[in-house]
Design a protein around this motif. Sequence first.
Motif, PDB file in Angstrom:
ATOM      1  N   UNK B   6       0.825  -1.211   0.000  1.00  0.00           N
ATOM      2  CA  UNK B   6       0.000   0.000   0.000  1.00  0.00           C
ATOM      3  C   UNK B   6       0.857   1.259   0.000  1.00  0.00           C
ATOM      4  N   UNK B   7       0.243   2.331  -0.451  1.00  0.00           N
ATOM      5  CA  UNK B   7       0.910   3.639  -0.433  1.00  0.00           C
ATOM      6  C   UNK B   7       0.142   4.524   0.528  1.00  0.00           C
ATOM      7  N   UNK B   8       0.849   5.102   1.470  1.00  0.00           N
ATOM      8  CA  UNK B   8       0.184   5.998   2.421  1.00  0.00           C
ATOM      9  C   UNK B   8       0.549   7.436   2.093  1.00  0.00           C
ATOM     10  N   UNK B   9      -0.470   8.266   2.037  1.00  0.00           N
ATOM     11  CA  UNK B   9      -0.233   9.690   1.815  1.00  0.00           C
ATOM     12  C   UNK B   9      -0.815  10.444   3.021  1.00  0.00           C
ATOM     13  N   UNK B  10       0.098  10.788   3.945  1.00  0.00           N
ATOM     14  CA  UNK B  10      -0.346  11.420   5.198  1.00  0.00           C
ATOM     15  C   UNK B  10      -1.012  12.770   4.929  1.00  0.00           C
ATOM     16  N   UNK B  11      -0.459  13.495   3.970  1.00  0.00           N
ATOM     17  CA  UNK B  11      -0.993  14.824   3.656  1.00  0.00           C
ATOM     18  C   UNK B  11      -2.440  14.727   3.164  1.00  0.00           C
ATOM     19  N   UNK B  35     -19.545  -0.906   3.488  1.00  0.00           N
ATOM     20  CA  UNK B  35     -19.502  -0.930   4.953  1.00  0.00           C
ATOM     21  C   UNK B  35     -18.717   0.271   5.495  1.00  0.00           C
ATOM     22  N   UNK B  36     -17.757   0.746   4.697  1.00  0.00           N
ATOM     23  CA  UNK B  36     -16.838   1.783   5.185  1.00  0.00           C
ATOM     24  C   UNK B  36     -17.249   3.217   4.845  1.00  0.00           C
ATOM     25  N   UNK B  37     -18.281   3.381   4.036  1.00  0.00           N
ATOM     26  CA  UNK B  37     -18.515   4.753   3.541  1.00  0.00           C
ATOM     27  C   UNK B  37     -19.006   5.735   4.611  1.00  0.00           C
ATOM     28  N   UNK B  38     -19.372   5.236   5.792  1.00  0.00           N
ATOM     29  CA  UNK B  38     -19.729   6.194   6.848  1.00  0.00           C
ATOM     30  C   UNK B  38     -18.494   6.721   7.569  1.00  0.00           C
ATOM     31  N   UNK B  39     -17.361   5.987   7.475  1.00  0.00           N
ATOM     32  CA  UNK B  39     -16.142   6.383   8.188  1.00  0.00           C
ATOM     33  C   UNK B  39     -15.081   6.987   7.291  1.00  0.00           C
ATOM     34  N   UNK B  40     -15.027   6.495   6.042  1.00  0.00           N
ATOM     35  CA  UNK B  40     -13.966   6.963   5.132  1.00  0.00           C
ATOM     36  C   UNK B  40     -14.541   7.269   3.750  1.00  0.00           C
ATOM     37  N   UNK B  41     -13.781   8.000   2.976  1.00  0.00           N
ATOM     38  CA  UNK B  41     -14.138   8.224   1.576  1.00  0.00           C
ATOM     39  C   UNK B  41     -13.485   7.105   0.770  1.00  0.00           C
ATOM     40  N   UNK B  42     -14.305   6.341   0.080  1.00  0.00           N
ATOM     41  CA  UNK B  42     -13.782   5.204  -0.685  1.00  0.00           C
ATOM     42  C   UNK B  42     -13.825   5.558  -2.168  1.00  0.00           C
ATOM     43  N   UNK B  43     -12.738   5.284  -2.845  1.00  0.00           N
ATOM     44  CA  UNK B  43     -12.743   5.478  -4.298  1.00  0.00           C
ATOM     45  C   UNK B  43     -12.132   4.248  -4.958  1.00  0.00           C
ATOM     46  N   UNK B  53      -7.926  -0.834  -7.910  1.00  0.00           N
ATOM     47  CA  UNK B  53      -7.197   0.077  -7.027  1.00  0.00           C
ATOM     48  C   UNK B  53      -8.183   0.669  -6.019  1.00  0.00           C
ATOM     49  N   UNK B  54      -7.855   0.525  -4.748  1.00  0.00           N
ATOM     50  CA  UNK B  54      -8.761   1.016  -3.709  1.00  0.00           C
ATOM     51  C   UNK B  54      -8.102   2.139  -2.934  1.00  0.00           C
ATOM     52  N   UNK B  55      -8.846   3.214  -2.820  1.00  0.00           N
ATOM     53  CA  UNK B  55      -8.315   4.351  -2.068  1.00  0.00           C
ATOM     54  C   UNK B  55      -9.249   4.628  -0.892  1.00  0.00           C
ATOM     55  N   UNK B  56      -8.681   4.618   0.320  1.00  0.00           N
ATOM     56  CA  UNK B  56      -9.461   4.920   1.516  1.00  0.00           C
ATOM     57  C   UNK B  56      -8.929   6.217   2.116  1.00  0.00           C
ATOM     58  N   UNK B  57      -9.808   7.187   2.233  1.00  0.00           N
ATOM     59  CA  UNK B  57      -9.389   8.498   2.738  1.00  0.00           C
ATOM     60  C   UNK B  57     -10.198   8.803   3.996  1.00  0.00           C
ATOM     61  N   UNK B  58      -9.526   9.005   5.108  1.00  0.00           N
ATOM     62  CA  UNK B  58     -10.214   9.221   6.379  1.00  0.00           C
ATOM     63  C   UNK B  58     -11.052  10.488   6.392  1.00  0.00           C
ATOM     64  N   UNK B  59     -12.241  10.403   7.000  1.00  0.00           N
ATOM     65  CA  UNK B  59     -13.038  11.630   7.157  1.00  0.00           C
ATOM     66  C   UNK B  59     -12.461  12.483   8.270  1.00  0.00           C
ATOM     67  N   UNK B  60     -11.865  11.787   9.272  1.00  0.00           N
ATOM     68  CA  UNK B  60     -11.133  12.501  10.318  1.00  0.00           C
ATOM     69  C   UNK B  60      -9.652  12.270  10.082  1.00  0.00           C
TER      70      UNK B  60
END
Lengths: 67, 152
Positions: B6-11, B35-43, B53-60
């Motif tokens: 995985x690739x993590x992009x902290x910014x 299942x995750x769309x209430x906690x993260x932005x999924x693309x 390719x799955x991208x999970x972006x935190x809402x917080x």
Amino acid sequence: MKKFSKSLYSQEAIKEAVKRYKKIADLQMAEKNKYYLVKIKPKKSEHNNFLEDEFGNYVLGLRKGAR
Amino acid sequence: MQNPKSKINIKENQIVFRLNSKNYPLEAILNAAYVFIDRVYVHLDGDPEKEILISLKGKERLDKKQLEALKGEFLNELLNYLLRIEVAKNNQKIREYIVAASLVSSLPSNVIAQSSRSEEETVDWREDPLEIAVPWEEKHAKKAKEKQKKNK
């Protein structure tokens, strides 16, 4: 600009989401190669940071609901 | 199945990883994503025939460890759905049978009796319209006699 792969997202779901988001944003939908493109301009500036991503989740939710 | 890189992009507050579609069908990925769309932005991106390719972006705001944990949770959920799909496939026939049986039992008894009676009436093993039970010699002896009569 939000890009949705044609093989993963349905056009109907994107169109439906565009319809529902019209109250809170100005949206333009287009197609390019393997992607549907949606340009989203929020009507309120405080929505700038997350509206595109929320739109993506909304489309995903609609696709799931449609199956 | 290997833990995908995985690739993590902290910014950007996001983690991106790829899954092989042969191991993880699109249906399972979509269900897990839901299942995750209430906690993260999924693309999702990529080709459902090859690699997704799955991208999970935190809402917080999330740190590196939390983003890694998020990916782990996503993969667990994916396994859950893979199992569900497998069980659904294996039980398809029995589910169909149960539904059919329950539909039949929900019909009024007079309808069931009527349909079974009409079947009884139409199926009569004693009738032989195609003369299947008639021996070959008998069938052809008749024809031969008829031919002889005609010739005379």
